[in-house]
Design a protein around this motif. Sequence first.
Motif, PDB file in Angstrom:
ATOM      1  N   TYR A   1       0.274  -0.976  -0.477  1.00 23.24           N
ATOM      2  CA  TYR A   1      -0.144   0.137  -0.420  1.00 23.24           C
ATOM      3  C   TYR A   1       0.573   1.184   0.111  1.00 23.24           C
ATOM      4  CZ  TYR A   1       0.986   0.195   5.219  1.00 23.24           C
ATOM      5  OH  TYR A   1       0.855   0.529   6.147  1.00 23.24           O
ATOM      6  N   GLY A   2       0.415   2.473  -0.632  1.00 19.92           N
ATOM      7  CA  GLY A   2       1.216   3.409  -0.965  1.00 19.92           C
ATOM      8  C   GLY A   2       1.778   3.474  -1.631  1.00 19.92           C
TER       9      GLY A   2
ATOM     10  N   ASN B   1      -8.414   0.741   1.461  1.00 20.21           N
ATOM     11  CA  ASN B   1      -8.096   1.744   1.899  1.00 20.21           C
ATOM     12  C   ASN B   1      -9.478   3.202   1.243  1.00 20.21           C
ATOM     13  OD1 ASN B   1      -7.401   5.181   2.283  1.00 20.21           O
ATOM     14  ND2 ASN B   1      -5.933   4.871   0.480  1.00 20.21           N
ATOM     15  N   PRO B   2     -10.104   3.802   2.034  1.00 18.53           N
ATOM     16  CA  PRO B   2     -10.945   4.217   2.043  1.00 18.53           C
ATOM     17  C   PRO B   2     -10.559   5.923   1.625  1.00 18.53           C
ATOM     18  CG  PRO B   2     -11.589   4.092   3.896  1.00 18.53           C
ATOM     19  CD  PRO B   2     -10.193   3.010   3.291  1.00 18.53           C
ATOM     20  N   TYR B   3      -9.175   6.022   1.331  1.00 23.37           N
ATOM     21  CA  TYR B   3      -9.302   7.102   0.868  1.00 23.37           C
ATOM     22  C   TYR B   3      -7.890   7.090  -0.434  1.00 23.37           C
ATOM     23  CZ  TYR B   3     -10.034   7.698   5.959  1.00 23.37           C
ATOM     24  OH  TYR B   3     -10.176   8.687   6.688  1.00 23.37           O
ATOM     25  N   PHE B   4      -7.954   8.094  -1.803  1.00 24.61           N
ATOM     26  CA  PHE B   4      -6.916   8.002  -2.067  1.00 24.61           C
ATOM     27  C   PHE B   4      -7.097   6.899  -3.386  1.00 24.61           C
ATOM     28  CE2 PHE B   4      -4.406   9.907   1.411  1.00 24.61           C
ATOM     29  CZ  PHE B   4      -4.631  11.132   0.808  1.00 24.61           C
TER      30      PHE B   4
ATOM     31  N   ASN C   1     -17.850   8.331   2.281  1.00 21.50           N
ATOM     32  CA  ASN C   1     -17.834   8.072   4.061  1.00 21.50           C
ATOM     33  C   ASN C   1     -17.831   6.836   4.646  1.00 21.50           C
ATOM     34  OD1 ASN C   1     -16.832   9.005   6.960  1.00 21.50           O
ATOM     35  ND2 ASN C   1     -18.420  11.300   6.470  1.00 21.50           N
ATOM     36  N   VAL C   2     -18.408   6.146   3.834  1.00 18.25           N
ATOM     37  CA  VAL C   2     -18.565   4.664   4.263  1.00 18.25           C
ATOM     38  C   VAL C   2     -17.840   3.459   4.277  1.00 18.25           C
ATOM     39  CG1 VAL C   2     -20.710   2.635   3.913  1.00 18.25           C
ATOM     40  CG2 VAL C   2     -21.395   5.379   3.863  1.00 18.25           C
ATOM     41  N   ASP C   3     -17.103   2.815   5.164  1.00 14.55           N
ATOM     42  CA  ASP C   3     -16.292   2.279   5.519  1.00 14.55           C
ATOM     43  C   ASP C   3     -16.493   0.485   5.221  1.00 14.55           C
ATOM     44  OD1 ASP C   3     -13.447   1.298   5.207  1.00 14.55           O
ATOM     45  OD2 ASP C   3     -13.017   1.324   7.147  1.00 14.55           O
TER      46      ASP C   3
ATOM     47  N   ARG D   1      -4.221  -8.072   2.027  1.00 12.69           N
ATOM     48  CA  ARG D   1      -5.566  -8.163   2.356  1.00 12.69           C
ATOM     49  C   ARG D   1      -6.174  -7.760   1.069  1.00 12.69           C
ATOM     50  NH1 ARG D   1      -2.030  -7.019   6.382  1.00 12.69           N
ATOM     51  NH2 ARG D   1      -1.809  -4.628   5.389  1.00 12.69           N
TER      52      ARG D   1
ATOM     53  N   GLU E   1       3.059 -12.547  -0.811  1.00 14.32           N
ATOM     54  CA  GLU E   1       1.703 -12.744   0.286  1.00 14.32           C
ATOM     55  C   GLU E   1       1.066 -12.576  -0.675  1.00 14.32           C
ATOM     56  OE1 GLU E   1       3.696 -11.091   4.778  1.00 14.32           O
ATOM     57  OE2 GLU E   1       3.266  -9.815   3.494  1.00 14.32           O
TER      58      GLU E   1
ATOM     59  N   TYR F   1      -4.832  20.596  -1.942  1.00 15.48           N
ATOM     60  CA  TYR F   1      -4.751  22.532  -1.383  1.00 15.48           C
ATOM     61  C   TYR F   1      -4.774  22.469   0.161  1.00 15.48           C
ATOM     62  CZ  TYR F   1      -9.424  21.011  -0.338  1.00 15.48           C
ATOM     63  OH  TYR F   1     -10.736  20.701   0.904  1.00 15.48           O
ATOM     64  N   PHE F   2      -4.259  21.242  -0.088  1.00 15.98           N
ATOM     65  CA  PHE F   2      -3.305  21.362   2.010  1.00 15.98           C
ATOM     66  C   PHE F   2      -1.363  20.987   1.455  1.00 15.98           C
ATOM     67  CE2 PHE F   2      -3.777  16.931   1.806  1.00 15.98           C
ATOM     68  CZ  PHE F   2      -4.649  16.887   1.226  1.00 15.98           C
ATOM     69  N   ASP F   3      -1.671  21.201  -0.505  1.00 14.37           N
ATOM     70  CA  ASP F   3       0.159  21.030  -0.302  1.00 14.37           C
ATOM     71  C   ASP F   3       0.563  22.304   0.016  1.00 14.37           C
ATOM     72  OD1 ASP F   3       0.697  18.640  -1.017  1.00 14.37           O
ATOM     73  OD2 ASP F   3       0.309  19.391  -3.620  1.00 14.37           O
TER      74      ASP F   3
END
Lengths: 353, 222
Positions: free
Chosen positions: B13-14, B44-47, B72-74, B102, B145, B217-219
């Motif tokens: 991941y990542g 991962n529910p983000y990105f 917003n629902v995981d 996983r 794995e 935008y939070f860069d």
Amino acid sequence: MAERILMKGNEAIAEAAIRAGCRHYFGYPITPQTEIAAYMAKKMPKIGGVFLQAESEIASINMVYGAAAAGMRVMTSSSSPGVSLKAEGLSYIAGSDVPALVVNVQRGGPGLGGIQPSQSDYFQATKGGGHGDYRMIVLAPASVQEMASLTIKGFDLADKYCVTSMILADGTIGQMMEPITFEDTEPKVYDKPWALTGTEGKRKHNVVNSLYLKPDELEKKNFERYEKYAEIEKNEAMWEEYMMDDAEYCVVAFGIASRVAKNAVVAAREEGIKVGLIRPITLWPFPTAAFEAAQDKVKAFISVELNMGQMIEDIRLATGCKKPVSLCNRTGGMIPGPDEVLEAIRNAKKGAL
Amino acid sequence: MDSKRLTLFAGHYGSGKTNIAVNYALHLAEKGKKVCIADLDIVNPYFRTKDSERELKEAGIELVSPKYANSNVDLPALPAESYRLVQDKSVYGIMDIGGDDRGAYALGRFADFIKAEDDYRFVFVVNCFRPLTSTVDDAIEIMREIEKAAGLEFTCIVNNSNIGKETTTELFLTTLDFVQDLSEKTGLPIWMHTAERSVAEGLSGLTVLPMTLQKKYFDLPD
């Protein structure tokens, strides 16, 4: 220079904890901090450490209590609803004066809320959370590098003062990836003569406990503890100032909100508005000195928060309500854009002129 | 670079799977291919792929993503339309698979179809600047794995080594030995290298997919 590596905020916390000498992690999974546990699960067995997924948050915080009492560097991590479950343990740990590190990667609340980033546990972290008179050192990272450095700092402060250090992060910083560097330093080791390490028949046994049935003894204990807290307030406040030298307006923001705010400060400067930023790095102790210095200089403060306005109360207290403080906020997992913060800065200027 | 009908991106991941999947989909669409991309990330529910919904739509690329992605629902559930990729042989299918073993469990249910058709690439995406894949042995451990969970063996490697915005062409070149070593130890070919557009420009003599990355935008201000 040490090598740059690319890490998620959550991973940076876990790696930093290991480098700080933490070999005991107890937790229970919850989004958006699960990478901390996943990283520990992968790494701890390889370095002779303990990773244990407890049956609940309540169990894990009490395992932290136990390992801390035995003098170990120990941590747990969770996100908002999970931290509420840990509240009882946090109070017991404070009442027993043992050091621990607790991470809260906040998500939207109250209740089950959502899984998107939030800063709505500011009150819970800085004003208590559990019962009784107590404080925790609350550190608010604003970058992946700070997730690492404040974790190491958090362990050191916890050991130095025998308190809990809380890393108050949010889902965005937990999930985002940035290049970071770890300095090659050995973990600091603190003497823990109070720890339950076995007497070997050579000394009187130690007791770690938070039970004081005689009210005068409990009062004395609380007074002593607050002398310690006063020391922390005097010595450990941390903050960052950005473009504050000639500032007529002051944006206040911590964590992820401060990154958005910095972009808005730059944009406002381009419009000719003299605005700066104070970013509290410790939320408790709140960096009162920064506000005492700023309050005579600036015309107004703007608090940017991912909640309904919690830190704003501390800004008002720190400034004795000398100057108006306005709120620019989103909540429930929303993050304001730089445009929204810029608009709040413009409005503050209009109001103050 | 040649294209198989199905391209499946997996890795730690990542490691950059989603960015690569989106950019590769855009690359295929540019070449006039009919493309369908599926977001199979149940971890991962983000990105996620859905973040690029607008760009994909503009390029005429079909996106299949879990109903609750970015809501917003995981909830780790996959839509039935995911089967479209393996069954509709008129499209070029791209699967963006969740991180580690996983995440790769999600691929297991499609593995038999994929193997039967046998026109696929199962791509191991690796970034040697990620702490858990910073040595060849660690990368191989994660690779095995994932294969076990997916029920499918990797067929090639994509080198996506980077340290985010600070990546330079010079830094990228230092990763070639690592990925070469990984290739030799696993017997898997390096299909391509991936890098942000400005870094990719300086890379000659390599098969490179230049990528456009999303700005947040939070860069921090430069």
